[in-house]
Motif scaffolding. Structure first.
Motif, PDB file in Angstrom:
ATOM      1  N   GLY A   1       0.950  -1.195  -0.089  1.00  0.00           N
ATOM      2  CA  GLY A   1       0.069  -0.041   0.066  1.00  0.00           C
ATOM      3  C   GLY A   1       0.904   1.147   0.159  1.00  0.00           C
ATOM      4  O   GLY A   1       0.387   2.323  -0.542  1.00  0.00           O
ATOM      5  N   THR A   2       1.987   1.297   0.711  1.00  0.00           N
ATOM      6  CA  THR A   2       2.903   2.290   0.472  1.00  0.00           C
ATOM      7  C   THR A   2       3.207   2.676  -0.734  1.00  0.00           C
ATOM      8  O   THR A   2       3.556   3.760  -0.926  1.00  0.00           O
TER       9      THR A   2
ATOM     10  N   GLY B   1      -8.194   9.311   3.383  1.00  0.00           N
ATOM     11  CA  GLY B   1      -7.117   9.669   2.267  1.00  0.00           C
ATOM     12  C   GLY B   1      -5.913  10.330   3.006  1.00  0.00           C
ATOM     13  O   GLY B   1      -5.781  10.326   4.376  1.00  0.00           O
ATOM     14  N   LEU B   2      -4.827  10.331   2.469  1.00  0.00           N
ATOM     15  CA  LEU B   2      -3.602  10.369   2.827  1.00  0.00           C
ATOM     16  C   LEU B   2      -3.462  11.837   3.909  1.00  0.00           C
ATOM     17  O   LEU B   2      -3.049  11.709   4.940  1.00  0.00           O
ATOM     18  N   GLU B   3      -3.661  13.131   3.349  1.00  0.00           N
ATOM     19  CA  GLU B   3      -3.626  14.136   4.079  1.00  0.00           C
ATOM     20  C   GLU B   3      -4.684  14.184   5.334  1.00  0.00           C
ATOM     21  O   GLU B   3      -4.080  14.651   6.157  1.00  0.00           O
TER      22      GLU B   3
ATOM     23  N   THR C   1       3.121   8.284   3.418  1.00  0.00           N
ATOM     24  CA  THR C   1       3.982   7.814   2.318  1.00  0.00           C
ATOM     25  C   THR C   1       5.163   8.414   2.096  1.00  0.00           C
ATOM     26  O   THR C   1       6.077   8.355   1.361  1.00  0.00           O
ATOM     27  N   SER C   2       5.376   9.589   3.115  1.00  0.00           N
ATOM     28  CA  SER C   2       6.664  10.213   2.815  1.00  0.00           C
ATOM     29  C   SER C   2       7.799   9.709   2.976  1.00  0.00           C
ATOM     30  O   SER C   2       7.917   8.664   3.781  1.00  0.00           O
ATOM     31  N   ALA C   3       8.929  10.092   2.372  1.00  0.00           N
ATOM     32  CA  ALA C   3      10.203   9.303   2.288  1.00  0.00           C
ATOM     33  C   ALA C   3      11.136  10.503   2.734  1.00  0.00           C
ATOM     34  O   ALA C   3      11.091  11.724   2.158  1.00  0.00           O
TER      35      ALA C   3
ATOM     36  N   ALA D   1      10.989   4.893   6.055  1.00  0.00           N
ATOM     37  CA  ALA D   1      12.389   3.978   6.428  1.00  0.00           C
ATOM     38  C   ALA D   1      12.006   2.907   7.500  1.00  0.00           C
ATOM     39  O   ALA D   1      12.650   2.133   7.563  1.00  0.00           O
ATOM     40  N   GLY D   2      10.841   3.527   8.355  1.00  0.00           N
ATOM     41  CA  GLY D   2      10.530   2.382   9.486  1.00  0.00           C
ATOM     42  C   GLY D   2       9.866   1.290   8.937  1.00  0.00           C
ATOM     43  O   GLY D   2       9.904   0.118   9.694  1.00  0.00           O
ATOM     44  N   TYR D   3       9.187   1.436   7.783  1.00  0.00           N
ATOM     45  CA  TYR D   3       8.295   0.185   7.582  1.00  0.00           C
ATOM     46  C   TYR D   3       9.107  -1.047   7.257  1.00  0.00           C
ATOM     47  O   TYR D   3       8.550  -2.387   7.695  1.00  0.00           O
TER      48      TYR D   3
END
Length: 171
Positions: A24-25, A84-86, A143-145, A150-152
């Motif tokens: 999903g990410t 939703g994401l936001e 979903t930010s990078a 990085a934790g997932y």
């Protein structure tokens, strides 16, 4: 320990949660992401509910409470997913805060192998840094990078260890 049906269901829930959560990410479609994360969330809630019961019965209260805390965090994530994401950022931040606390609670006792405890602690630190960034005003999505993404992988590696613990052959 004897492997039970609950252990197998918990292992499946962790596997489904890890696979669908990571998938999903990385998908571009909002509807597909929300669907994958809904499946991921339900699977992880079921898995951590069963793990709570298992470790409570074994008398390992800190680990049991850690899995219960993870369940609470995952429930927050699940509740915000369809927005939703936001719009999901507030419930997401609450959810990963609880994930971090849960991962620490499960990892402090020596119940699991050291490598699992270390991957859990790395994930917890990365999630806590992500929470701090949001609280200090950084623009942020689930979903930010590089963070929180990085934790997932560390979280999923921890799930793999828990699955291995649940399913390893008896000695």
């Amino acid at each position: 320990m004897i492997r039970t049906t609950s252990d197998i269901i918990a292992a499946l829930g962790l596997a489904i949660g890890g696979i669908f959560g990571l998938a999903g990410t990385f998908v571009a479609s909002d509807a597909l992401r929300e669907t994958l994360w809904a499946i991921d969330g339900v699977a992880l809630v079921v898995a951590t509910a069963l793990l709570t019961m298992k470790y409570q019965r074994l008398g390992n209260d800190c680990v049991a409470a850690g899995f219960l805390t993870f369940l609470a965090g995952e429930s927050l994530l699940l509740a915000g997913n369809a927005a939703g994401l936001e719009a999901s950022v507030p419930s997401y931040v609450g959810g990963i805060s609880l994930w971090a606390a849960a991962l620490i609670m499960v990892s402090v006792p020596t119940t699991f192998a050291l490598w699992m405890r270390l991957t859990a602690l790395v994930a917890a630190v990365l999630f806590l840094v992500s929470v701090g960034m949001v609280l200090w005003g950084a623009p942020f999505l689930p979903t930010s990078a590089p963070l929180p993404a990085a934790g997932y992988p560390f979280l999923v590696l921890t799930f793999a260890g828990w699955i291995w613990t649940l399913l390893k052959p008896e000695r």
